[in-house]
Design an enzyme around this catalytic site. Structure first.
Site, short mmCIF file in Angstrom:
data_model
loop_
_atom_site.label_atom_id
_atom_site.label_comp_id
_atom_site.label_asym_id
_atom_site.label_seq_id
_atom_site.Cartn_x
_atom_site.Cartn_y
_atom_site.Cartn_z
N LYS A 64 18.44 -90.33 -3.86
CA LYS A 64 17.22 -89.51 -3.98
C LYS A 64 16.22 -90.17 -4.93
CE LYS A 64 17.25 -85.96 -6.97
NZ LYS A 64 16.18 -85.99 -8.02
N ASN A 65 16.72 -90.61 -6.09
CA ASN A 65 15.81 -91.12 -7.11
C ASN A 65 15.31 -92.53 -6.84
OD1 ASN A 65 15.95 -88.68 -8.33
ND2 ASN A 65 17.27 -89.32 -10.02
N ARG A 103 9.06 -82.36 -10.10
CA ARG A 103 8.35 -83.15 -11.11
C ARG A 103 8.05 -84.56 -10.65
NH1 ARG A 103 8.07 -82.45 -16.21
NH2 ARG A 103 8.31 -84.69 -16.33
N CYS A 123 10.49 -77.82 -17.55
CA CYS A 123 11.45 -77.60 -16.47
C CYS A 123 12.76 -77.19 -17.08
CB CYS A 123 11.59 -78.85 -15.62
SG CYS A 123 12.40 -80.15 -16.51
N ARG A 142 9.87 -82.56 -21.02
CA ARG A 142 9.57 -83.70 -20.16
C ARG A 142 8.09 -84.05 -20.04
NH1 ARG A 142 13.22 -83.23 -14.89
NH2 ARG A 142 13.01 -85.47 -14.78
N PRO A 143 7.50 -84.56 -21.11
CA PRO A 143 6.10 -84.96 -21.05
C PRO A 143 5.89 -86.20 -20.17
CG PRO A 143 7.08 -85.61 -23.15
CD PRO A 143 8.13 -84.84 -22.40
N ASP A 193 3.35 -88.43 -21.20
CA ASP A 193 2.39 -89.18 -22.02
C ASP A 193 2.50 -90.69 -21.82
OD1 ASP A 193 4.94 -88.56 -23.34
OD2 ASP A 193 4.20 -89.89 -24.92
N ASP A 228 22.47 -87.68 -15.73
CA ASP A 228 22.63 -86.98 -14.45
C ASP A 228 24.10 -86.75 -14.08
OD1 ASP A 228 19.92 -86.77 -14.18
OD2 ASP A 228 19.71 -88.39 -12.73
N ARG A 263 18.35 -79.76 -3.27
CA ARG A 263 17.26 -80.69 -3.63
C ARG A 263 17.77 -82.13 -3.67
NH1 ARG A 263 14.49 -79.69 -8.99
NH2 ARG A 263 13.69 -81.68 -8.28
#
Ligand code: EPU
Length: 417
Positions: free
Chosen positions: A22-23, A93, A117, A122-123, A125, A305, A397
């Site tokens: 997925k990632n 996200r 989340c 979880r910014p 920036d 994860d 998901r």
């Protein structure tokens, strides 16, 4: 809302084939925004996040159609819609991955700011600072990030912390920038290497993906390509921990041992038998477990994860295990649910102390995020009686056909409404 009912205990025995990651698939899909010709992606996992990203791309003018194998994505030829709306971003996200490529290709992009989340603040920036370094003007307006740049310029940028999607966003943007970009303190995950392979097949010039320094020589345009997404190391790791927790034996076909080094080391230390070969990875649980303490860390460290799944395993160890979550500040929500099943887990800041030898009993529990849910599924396999896991849309998901893969391994699991 759908649920899983899992009747335990069961030993997982047999083999499963790993799905596409997925990632890795998410940034690969976003990268198609950069192309001037169609890109065909094979081995995309059939999971909800991939459907969401495909919808987002369609919204951005990409036409997606099923090819003989995989999915063919044809990007728009004229400046298209460049707004990623809140309705899509709030459910995933990773939508932020369209920011870099849309900006690089069309000179502007607007993406709704992903909020907090379930696993922390979880910014983004670092994504934004990197794009500014490439010459973009970045603004925050009405909850959206707006970025503009007639043409991005190659630059040097050092990430303050290694970020996976941040590295991917900048890597994609730099491929169409004028001149050379040098990114340092990059994340080194295998999914980044896979993205670089796709971009190279599209004509990009990239060196160093998978190391902490990546150098990109920008090109005026990128072409089409065909790419098969790498296997999902987190899915693979989940079934391998499943073998250890259930005292079973599972071969995960297509798992790449080189991508799973930290987990395989921990499983060996825990007392499971691990065989890694060209076919995949096999884990055999051997009764007594003695889990080592674990701290999550960016790749090649132990993956955050797999932390929830490992926590389930640690409840069955013959010692108390300390788990330090160093990547996300609030990723222990599964602990309370595991305790409802009879685990004895105490959270102290970013550390969890997991007492071993817990006799787990089936209970009604609630999935809170994707990997937390996977931890509950593994606990349910060794719990006595029925566990009902609510809100399994979280699992959908990111895990392809999880119940049928578990059934194939002998688990008693059903999906109910
Ligand atoms: N961070 C910042 N600023 C930034 C970016 C990140 O402070 O601009 C912080 C985060 O808050 C976090 C740390 O840096 O504390 C690492 O976050 P990272 O950016 O690497 O995470 P991500 O890119 O948002 C990806 C995966 C996650 C996985 C993490 C860590 C994708 C689509 N998502 O997220 O996967 O947990 O890397 O490995 O690749 C999952 O699949 O369940 C999942 C959450």
């Amino acid at each position: 809302m759908e649920r899983f009912r899992i009747t335990g205990p069961t030993r997982l025995v047999g083999s499963v084939t790993v799905a596409g990651a997925k990632n890795a698939a998410l940034p690969a899909l976003a990268a198609t925004l950069l192309a001037e010709q169609p890109v065909v992606l094979d081995n995309l996992p059939q999971v909800q996040d991939i459907r969401t990203m495909t919808r987002l791309l369609e919204h951005l003018g990409v036409s997606a159609r099923k090819a003989e194998t995989g999915l063919e994505l044809e990007p728009a030829q004229r400046p298209a819609e460049t707004v990623a709306p809140y309705e899509l971003v709030k459910t995933m996200r990773a939508s932020v991955l369209v920011l870099g490529p849309s900006l690089a290709r069309w000179g502007r992009a607007r993406v709704s700011l992903p909020g907090g989340c379930a696993i922390g603040v979880r910014p983004i920036d670092q994504h934004l600072a990197g794009l500014e370094a490439l010459g973009a003007e970045v603004r925050l307006e009405h909850g959206d990030v707006t970025a503009r740049a007639e043409r991005l310029r190659g630059a040097r940028f050092r990430f303050a912390i290694p970020t996976v999607t941040g590295t991917e966003n900048l890597l994609m943007a730099a491929c169409l920038a004028d001149g050379v970009t040098r990114l340092t303190n990059c994340a080194r995950e295998p999914e980044i290497v896979d993205l670089a392979k796709l971009l190279q097949a599209m004509g990009a010039s990239i060196e160093g993906a998978g190391t902490e320094t990546i150098t990109i020589e920008g090109r005026p345009a990128l072409g089409g390509a065909r790419h098969a997404v790498t296997g999902d190391r987190i899915e693979a790791g989940t079934y391998l921990i499943g073998a250890a927790i259930s005292g079973g034996e599972v071969l995960v076909q297509g798992a790449r041992p080189g991508d799973l080094t930290a987990l395989l080391e921990v499983l060996r230390e825990s007392g499971a038998e691990v065989e890694a070969g060209s076919e995949g990875v096999r884990v055999r649980g051997r009764g007594e477990l003695r889990c080592p303490d674990v701290a999550t860390a960016p790749y090649p460290g132990f993956p955050t994860d797999l932390q929830a799944q490992f926590m389930a395993l640690a409840t069955q160890s013959d010692r108390t295990t300390t788990i330090h979550e160093s990547v996300f500040e609030n990723r222990f929500q599964h602990a309370a649910e595991l305790n409802r099943m009879g685990a004895r887990i105490r959270i102290e800041g970013s550390r969890a102390r997991v007492e071993g030898r817990s006799r787990l009993l089936g209970a009604n529990v609630m999935a809170t995020d994707l990997r937390a849910s996977a931890g509950l599924v593994l606990a349910a396999l060794c719990a006595h009686g029925d566990t009902v896991i609510d809100r399994i849309y979280h699992l959908d998901r990111g895990y392809e056909r999880m119940e049928s893969k578990l059934q194939q391994l002998g688990a008693r699991v059903e999906r109910t409404a």
